[in-house]
Design a protein around this motif. Structure first.
Motif, PDB file in Angstrom:
ATOM      1  N   GLY A 317       0.778  -1.058  -0.005  1.00 30.02           N
ATOM      2  CA  GLY A 317      -0.032  -0.002  -0.022  1.00 30.02           C
ATOM      3  C   GLY A 317       0.809   1.072   0.087  1.00 30.02           C
ATOM      4  O   GLY A 317       0.431   2.135  -0.630  1.00 30.02           O
ATOM      5  N   LEU A 318       1.987   1.190   0.800  1.00 29.81           N
ATOM      6  CA  LEU A 318       2.621   2.464   1.006  1.00 29.81           C
ATOM      7  C   LEU A 318       3.601   2.761  -0.538  1.00 29.81           C
ATOM      8  O   LEU A 318       3.849   3.769  -1.006  1.00 29.81           O
ATOM      9  N   ALA A 319       4.053   1.374  -1.097  1.00 28.47           N
ATOM     10  CA  ALA A 319       4.693   1.646  -2.279  1.00 28.47           C
ATOM     11  C   ALA A 319       3.725   2.246  -3.255  1.00 28.47           C
ATOM     12  O   ALA A 319       4.027   2.958  -4.323  1.00 28.47           O
ATOM     13  N   GLY A 320       2.389   1.828  -3.214  1.00 25.62           N
ATOM     14  CA  GLY A 320       1.466   2.555  -4.144  1.00 25.62           C
ATOM     15  C   GLY A 320       0.988   4.063  -3.883  1.00 25.62           C
ATOM     16  O   GLY A 320       0.722   4.557  -4.862  1.00 25.62           O
ATOM     17  N   LEU A 321       1.102   4.411  -2.530  1.00 28.12           N
ATOM     18  CA  LEU A 321       0.923   5.779  -2.255  1.00 28.12           C
ATOM     19  C   LEU A 321       2.252   6.872  -2.514  1.00 28.12           C
ATOM     20  O   LEU A 321       1.793   7.978  -2.698  1.00 28.12           O
ATOM     21  N   VAL A 322       3.281   6.195  -2.274  1.00 28.08           N
ATOM     22  CA  VAL A 322       4.408   7.188  -2.420  1.00 28.08           C
ATOM     23  C   VAL A 322       4.708   7.600  -3.986  1.00 28.08           C
ATOM     24  O   VAL A 322       4.036   6.817  -4.701  1.00 28.08           O
ATOM     25  N   ARG A 323       5.223   8.601  -4.158  1.00 27.47           N
ATOM     26  CA  ARG A 323       5.436   9.253  -5.618  1.00 27.47           C
ATOM     27  C   ARG A 323       6.231   8.407  -6.153  1.00 27.47           C
ATOM     28  O   ARG A 323       7.433   7.822  -5.391  1.00 27.47           O
ATOM     29  N   ASP A 324       6.173   8.308  -7.581  1.00 23.45           N
ATOM     30  CA  ASP A 324       7.202   7.495  -8.304  1.00 23.45           C
ATOM     31  C   ASP A 324       8.496   7.598  -8.191  1.00 23.45           C
ATOM     32  O   ASP A 324       9.322   6.476  -7.891  1.00 23.45           O
ATOM     33  N   HIS A 325       9.160   8.800  -8.418  1.00 22.52           N
ATOM     34  CA  HIS A 325      10.568   8.903  -8.181  1.00 22.52           C
ATOM     35  C   HIS A 325      10.906   8.617  -6.901  1.00 22.52           C
ATOM     36  O   HIS A 325      12.222   8.294  -6.403  1.00 22.52           O
ATOM     37  N   GLU A 326      10.170   8.723  -5.717  1.00 21.96           N
ATOM     38  CA  GLU A 326      10.566   8.603  -4.374  1.00 21.96           C
ATOM     39  C   GLU A 326      10.548   7.056  -4.169  1.00 21.96           C
ATOM     40  O   GLU A 326      11.185   6.642  -3.137  1.00 21.96           O
ATOM     41  N   ARG A 327       9.670   6.484  -4.885  1.00 21.17           N
ATOM     42  CA  ARG A 327       9.686   4.864  -4.669  1.00 21.17           C
ATOM     43  C   ARG A 327      10.977   4.198  -4.886  1.00 21.17           C
ATOM     44  O   ARG A 327      11.485   3.245  -4.394  1.00 21.17           O
ATOM     45  N   ARG A 328      11.661   4.995  -5.942  1.00 22.17           N
ATOM     46  CA  ARG A 328      13.071   4.474  -6.356  1.00 22.17           C
ATOM     47  C   ARG A 328      14.046   5.002  -5.523  1.00 22.17           C
ATOM     48  O   ARG A 328      15.569   4.722  -5.533  1.00 22.17           O
ATOM     49  N   SER A 329      14.024   5.848  -4.454  1.00 20.56           N
ATOM     50  CA  SER A 329      14.962   6.391  -3.510  1.00 20.56           C
ATOM     51  C   SER A 329      15.579   5.215  -2.684  1.00 20.56           C
ATOM     52  O   SER A 329      14.781   4.469  -2.382  1.00 20.56           O
ATOM     53  N   VAL A 330      16.893   5.514  -2.339  1.00 18.03           N
ATOM     54  CA  VAL A 330      17.398   4.688  -1.566  1.00 18.03           C
ATOM     55  C   VAL A 330      16.789   4.617  -0.314  1.00 18.03           C
ATOM     56  O   VAL A 330      16.782   3.343   0.506  1.00 18.03           O
ATOM     57  N   VAL A 331      16.056   5.731   0.315  1.00 13.82           N
ATOM     58  CA  VAL A 331      15.705   5.655   1.510  1.00 13.82           C
ATOM     59  C   VAL A 331      14.564   4.804   1.696  1.00 13.82           C
ATOM     60  O   VAL A 331      14.264   4.027   2.582  1.00 13.82           O
ATOM     61  N   PHE A 332      13.583   4.806   0.794  1.00 15.26           N
ATOM     62  CA  PHE A 332      12.193   4.114   0.674  1.00 15.26           C
ATOM     63  C   PHE A 332      12.707   2.464   0.434  1.00 15.26           C
ATOM     64  O   PHE A 332      12.016   1.873   1.333  1.00 15.26           O
ATOM     65  N   ARG A 333      13.549   2.281  -0.385  1.00 13.28           N
ATOM     66  CA  ARG A 333      14.030   0.801  -0.635  1.00 13.28           C
ATOM     67  C   ARG A 333      14.736   0.140   0.467  1.00 13.28           C
ATOM     68  O   ARG A 333      14.424  -0.934   1.001  1.00 13.28           O
ATOM     69  N   GLY A 334      15.426   1.179   1.223  1.00 15.27           N
ATOM     70  CA  GLY A 334      16.198   0.762   2.364  1.00 15.27           C
ATOM     71  C   GLY A 334      15.402   0.247   3.574  1.00 15.27           C
ATOM     72  O   GLY A 334      15.598  -0.699   4.090  1.00 15.27           O
ATOM     73  N   LEU A 335      14.378   1.182   3.727  1.00 22.81           N
ATOM     74  CA  LEU A 335      13.426   0.891   4.800  1.00 22.81           C
ATOM     75  C   LEU A 335      12.498  -0.490   4.707  1.00 22.81           C
ATOM     76  O   LEU A 335      12.375  -1.173   5.308  1.00 22.81           O
ATOM     77  N   CYS A 336      12.444  -0.476   3.367  1.00 26.42           N
ATOM     78  CA  CYS A 336      11.360  -1.676   2.990  1.00 26.42           C
ATOM     79  C   CYS A 336      12.291  -2.985   3.166  1.00 26.42           C
ATOM     80  O   CYS A 336      11.579  -4.009   3.729  1.00 26.42           O
TER      81      CYS A 336
END
Length: 511
Positions: A317-336
């Motif tokens: 759900g969070l992956a679908g709600l976050v903006r596309d370019h921020e989904r590819r960020s190191v922070v988002f991917r690292g936390l997931c």
């Protein structure tokens, strides 16, 4: 002009206007559904499920493919994959015998055919979102219930005239209507004139009203289900989530990072406490919790599995709600990835708890089902991480469905009934009987092995000779009752057949 229904547009296309259903198309659908309804009545009039599931599902697929070819409707790749998966899962009913597998295989078969009803034609399911998969699954189920209503309302039945059928159909129908009362009068007079003819005539017309009503209801039920599925798969428009309206609200990286970081911190603290259990052994568990090994295992396993199951929709759900370019960020991917790793450690803890629980109380089908579900959750989390890191998250939902089908087939291959027997049989044979009022009966552990599936019975059969005579006679009766369905070829199942052969050979050997 062809009577073929309109071809379903791709998943992302704009839906076509509501079609009119030609009468001949509707009549062909009704005839095909009626054939499947009669087949369902015959095949499932059996004491249990087995080969009949595969036979009926195979007939449904064959009819759908023949109609699609006659109407020049293209069956897409996803449709072929889903139909093939449904048939493979239906074949599991003819392979293994277990209440657990009956439940899991039924859910998998229904899911496969429900999705196929929504996406038999066209492409696009591989790139559809989780929401679109859910919508397609709901549509597939509803079509089986409401599809016949659509057939009734879309076809211009009032315009059906002589040219819709062969010229001899209408005169034949009128002749039957006229002949019915005449035959009734003559039959009444002739049966009154001759007792032998009356007896013969009465026996020919004698029938069980209750049985006739039950058969009619079964035929109509299977016909209704088949008609709804065929209509949804071959004619009805797909349900799509419109992309033309206002876009869904998006979250920034800060908000998502706060959520994921908080969850990761909580999971990390929990695992820090769990580390003492992993390395401290029994004494540490007793000292820190005041619980025994078995109590500790029973208390925590299902809670940990529930946490892991809830994490998956949260991440998706969070992956679908976050903006596309921020989904590819190191922070988002690292936390997931961090949360996925922490959940993996928690699942290892749950596995340890289940092992302790089985050591204390034995293995059951419910515990095996919970372990299988935990395994699917773990594999799906790995799939989510892989698709996230490779920027192919749009394919996650379809791959997760296929992973569920693969897990179901793997569970069948693992043979749950045999696993339960291998774990519990030594325990049951140590105390094979209980005494009540001076009479010996089979112990609950021994009786339980006759209820988990034919493969458990096959493992039990060689040990029956070593039981006391009264207990052996009781167990033989239970085994014969459990394997009685093998006499009906419609319910044939390889595990039941193999257990029946082993039991008969053992019985002949004792004679």
């Amino acid at each position: 002009m062809s009577d073929a229904p309109p071809t379903q547009p791709p998943l992302a296309a704009v839906p076509l206007p509501r079609p009119r259903l030609p009468v001949r198309t509707a009549m062909l659908l009704l005839f095909a559904a009626l054939v499947l309804g009669v087949g369902g009545r015959f095949l499932f009039d059996a004491p249990t499920l087995g080969l009949n599931v595969l036979a009926w599902c195979g007939a449904l697929v064959l009819v759908a493919l023949l109609l699609a070819r006659a109407w020049r409707a293209t069956v897409g790749l996803e449709g072929r994959v889903l139909l093939g998966s449904g048939l493979l899962l239906a074949a599991m009913f003819a392979w293994r015998d277990s209440p657990l597998l009956t439940f899991v295989n039924f859910l998998a078969v229904v899911t496969a055919f429900a999705l196929a009803a929504s996406h038999l034609r066209g492409e696009g399911l591989r790139g559809a979102s989780v929401a679109q998969h859910t919508l397609s699954l709901v549509r597939g189920h509803l079509m089986g219930l409401t599809g016949p209503f659509s057939v009734a309302f879309l076809a211009p039945w009032k315009a059906m005239g002589r040219r819709s059928f062969h010229p001899s159909v209408a005169p034949l129908a009128r002749g039957l209507v006229i002949a019915s009362p005449i035959l009734s009068v003559f039959a009444l007079l002739l049966t009154s004139a001759d007792a032998a003819f009356a007896r013969l005539f009465g026996e020919a017309l004698r029938f069980d009203v209750t049985a006739l009503a039950a058969s009619t209801f079964a035929v109509l039920s299977w016909t209704w289900l088949a008609l709804g599925w065929l209509y949804g798969a071959l004619i009805a428009e797909p349900w799509t989530i419109s992309a033309g309206g206002a876009s869904a609200p998006k979250l920034g990286l800060t908000e998502v990072a706060v959520v994921l970081g908080s969850v990761a911190s909580l999971f990390g603290a929990f695992i820090g406490v769990q580390a003492a259990y992993f390395f401290g052994g029994t004494s540490q568990i007793t000292a820190l919790t005041g619980l025994t090994y078995a109590e500790y295992a029973r208390k925590g396993f299902f809670e940990l599995v529930t946490v892991a199951a809830l994490v998956l929709p949260m991440l998706v759900g969070l992956a679908g709600l976050v903006r596309d370019h921020e989904r590819r960020s190191v922070v988002f991917r690292g936390l997931c990835v961090t949360i996925a790793v922490l959940v993996g450690v928690m699942l290892l803890s749950a596995t340890t708890r289940m092992r302790l629980y089985v050591d204390a109380y034995g293995l059951t089908l419910d515990r095996l089902l919970a372990t299988t579900f935990m395994t699917w959750v773990a594999l799906t989390l790995v799939l989510f991480v892989v698709t996230l890191l490779t920027d192919t998250l749009r394919r996650f939902a379809f791959l997760a469905v296929l992973l569920g089908f693969a897990t179901t087939i793997a569970l069948n291959a693992a043979n749950p009934a045999a696993l339960v027997a291998n774990v519990n049989l030594p325990r049951a044979l140590r105390t094979p009987s209980v005494t009540v009022n001076g009479r010996s009966f089979a112990s609950p552990d021994l009786v339980h092995l006759t209820t988990v599936g034919a493969d458990a019975i096959r493992a039990l059969v060689p040990h029956l000779a070593a039981l006391a005579p009264t207990v052996r006679a009781e167990m033989q009766g239970r085994v014969e009752a459990a394997l009685g369905a093998t006499r009906d070829p419609r319910a044939w199942n390889w595990s039941r057949w193999a257990a029946k052969v082993a039991f008969e050979r053992t019985s002949r050997g004792r004679e």
